[in-house]
Design an enzyme around this catalytic site. Structure first.
Site, PDB file in Angstrom:
ATOM      1  N   CYS A 125     -71.773   5.224 -36.467  1.00  0.00           N
ATOM      2  CA  CYS A 125     -73.194   4.849 -36.434  1.00  0.00           C
ATOM      3  C   CYS A 125     -73.681   4.387 -37.798  1.00  0.00           C
ATOM      4  CB  CYS A 125     -74.066   6.016 -36.002  1.00  0.00           C
ATOM      5  SG  CYS A 125     -73.609   6.707 -34.435  1.00  0.00           S
TER       6      CYS A 125
ATOM      7  N   CYS B  60     -84.118   6.020 -38.931  1.00  0.00           N
ATOM      8  CA  CYS B  60     -83.256   6.757 -39.865  1.00  0.00           C
ATOM      9  C   CYS B  60     -83.826   8.137 -40.161  1.00  0.00           C
ATOM     10  CB  CYS B  60     -83.086   5.976 -41.159  1.00  0.00           C
ATOM     11  SG  CYS B  60     -82.513   4.295 -40.884  1.00  0.00           S
TER      12      CYS B  60
HETATM   13 ZN   LIG Z   1     -80.573   3.959 -42.007  1.00  0.00          ZN
END
Ligand SMILES: [Zn+2]
Ligand SMILES: Cc1ncc(COP(=O)(O)O)c(C=O)c1O
Lengths: 127, 389
Positions: free
Chosen positions: A34, A103
């Protein structure tokens, strides 16, 4: 990509980096494929988070979110920490670019995973 | 703070000599090259001189050079124009998986309109096997489009051989030579091409001007409809100063290209050597031999590309990454994806492209800073911690 000064500060000088030897709550989320992986280490005593450390592989948003989260977590009660959202982390950073919000989600997940780990350990101790 | 520009593949500054020539044109050449009078003819003289310079540099006839707004337009025109002129249902295009988006997104657009597209995969070095191209040819194939050199990983592709195959099968061949111009010898006959895309800003000319080479007799639809400019194929009043700058930038290549290439090669090789000496777990992407002399593309294990880029930016070093995470996707670029780089490395990719003004001091400083930044990021990377165990 425009980051706030606070993001850049936490990215450049992240607080509480590393493994915590005597952690009793560890959450690991993400994967190399990822492009983001985070480990959250907490030391909880009498329902209060005494220590928090992290290790993160990821972008500036992921690293600064992790860093600021450890600061927020220290001194929190477990019940409070369970309520810690990624929005709260983003707020603390003074905002993140829209494309980078995801994030910070990983931080929330890492904290949740660590607290789950803590609950598991508690149960095992009781048994 | 020291400023180090290592992103010449994104764009290059305009050379002083080019700027002077453009200024001269801005000041004294205000006419419309299409006007019949004295002032117009003077402007036309400047445009045609640039066209001749470009044609001479690539072994073409000036009548085969068409000015466009840049590489993107040339790529769009090549694909759409050939397909339109073919007037064929299910027209088939062969291209590669590592083309610039100007090609790949145009292909997707044409697919939506009934075309069929084969995107050839590449080998571990990012090269296309000409035999695969030949195998992909079918009766409906109207165009093969394979880039001369890749903008991200710098691999130089076997274009002349692919061109030979295209010719043998009587299929038109286009190549995006935007990154190759100035670094790889471009000769339209040696390359067996029918169409080539160019852009001025990659060769120290101005932005927003480029060209397409179209071999005489190539069936291609007109791209801009309007005046009679560019033999009516690409209408619109000429960007005279842009064209003048482009022409001068090509003149500089004609005079000095070997010198530039030697400089790029030396400085790039030095940079790579220093990084290898200072940092462990670094992989080179692209072909080691057949590669653009100014391109260094490396994957640094266990750290993330955007974190590297921003850290270097804080030190005044401008580079690019092929693996920034954005919009909910951590997907590395289509080019890195096509190479099949390992997970632990692919996200830590940096493209460093050197140029005419890059100095030894720039490189020494950069190598030193890369080491510092990688050490700092690895100290907090759980992947690096696990690797050490
Ligand atoms: Zn990121
Ligand atoms: C290989 C390649 N093709 C096309 C382009 C687009 O060129 P331009 O910026 O002139 O539109 C670029 C530059 O970004 C490129 O590197």
């Amino acid at each position: 990509m425009e980051y706030t000064n606070k993001v850049l500060d936490h990215f450049r000088n992240p607080r509480n980096v590393g493994e915590l030897e005597d952690a009793n709550a560890v959450g690991k989320v993400g994967s190399p494929s990822c492009g983001d992986k985070m480990e959250m280490y907490l030391k909880i005593e009498e329902g209060i988070i005494k220590e928090a450390k992290f290790m993160t592989f990821g972008c500036a948003a992921a690293i600064s979110s992790s860093s600021v989260a450890t600061e927020l977590l220290k001194g929190m009660r477990v019940e409070e920490a369970l309520q810690l959202t990624n929005q709260r982390v983003v707020e603390e950073l003074g905002g993140l670019p829209e494309a980078k919000i995801h994030c910070s989600v990983m931080v929330e997940e890492a904290v949740q995973a660590a607290l789950e780990d803590y609950e598991q350990r508690k149960k095992q101790e009781i048994i | 703070m020291r400023e180090v520009y290592l992103d010449y593949a994104a764009t290059a500054p305009v050379e002083q000599r080019v700027l002077h020539k453009m200024n001269e044109a801005f000041e004294h050449v205000y006419g419309n090259p299409s006007s019949m009078h004295l002032i117009g003819r003077k402007a036309k003289g400047y445009v045609e001189a640039a066209r001749e310079s470009i044609a001479a540099y690539i072994g073409a006839d000036p009548k085969e050079i068409y000015f466009t707004s840049g590489g993107t337009e040339s790529d769009n025109w090549a694909l759409k124009g050939v397909v339109e002129a073919a007037k064929q249902k299910n027209a088939h295009i062969i291209t590669s998986a590592i083309e610039h988006h100007a090609i790949l997104h145009t292909c997707a657009y044409l697919e939506e309109r009934g075309c069929r597209v084969t995107r050839l995969s590449v080998d571990a070095n990012g090269s296309v096997n000409p035999q695969e191209v030949e195998k992909a040819i079918c009766p409906d194939t109207v165009l093969i489009s394979i880039m001369t050199a890749n903008n991200e990983i710098g691999t130089i592709l076997p274009v002349a051989e692919i061109g030979r195959i295209a010719k043998k099968h009587n299929i038109l061949f286009h190549s995006d030579a935007v990154q190759a111009l100035g670094s790889v010898k471009i000769d339209v006959n040696e390359m067996n091409v029918d169409l080539l895309s160019f852009s001025a800003h990659k060769i120290y000319g101005p932005k927003g001007i480029g060209a397409m080479y179209i071999r005489k007799g190539t069936p291609i639809a007109n791209f801009m409809h309007g005046g009679a400019q560019e033999l009516s194929k690409r209408a619109g009043t000429h960007n005279v100063t842009g064209i003048v700058g482009f022409g001068e930038a090509v003149e500089m290549l004609r005079e000095n290209d070997a010198k530039y290439v030697a400089h790029y090669n030396q400085i790039r090789t030095d940079l790579y050597r220093q990084i290898q000496e200072n940092v462990e777990d670094v992989l080179l992407n692209g072909d080691e031999e057949n590669r653009l002399p100014n391109n260094l593309n490396i994957s640094i294990g266990y750290v993330e590309g955007e974190a590297l880029l921003i850290s270097l930016d804080m030190e005044g070093i401008c580079v690019s990454t092929g693996s920034a995470c954005s919009s909910g996707s951590m997907a590395p670029s289509h080019v890195l994806g096509a190479l099949g780089v390992e997970d632990e490395f692919i996200h830590g990719t940096l493209r460093l492209t050197v140029g005419r003004y890059t100095t030894k001091e720039d490189i020494d400083y950069t190598a030193k800073k890369i080491k510092e930044v990688v050490d700092r990021l690895r100290a907090m990377s759980p992947l690096y911690k696990d690797r050490r165990k």
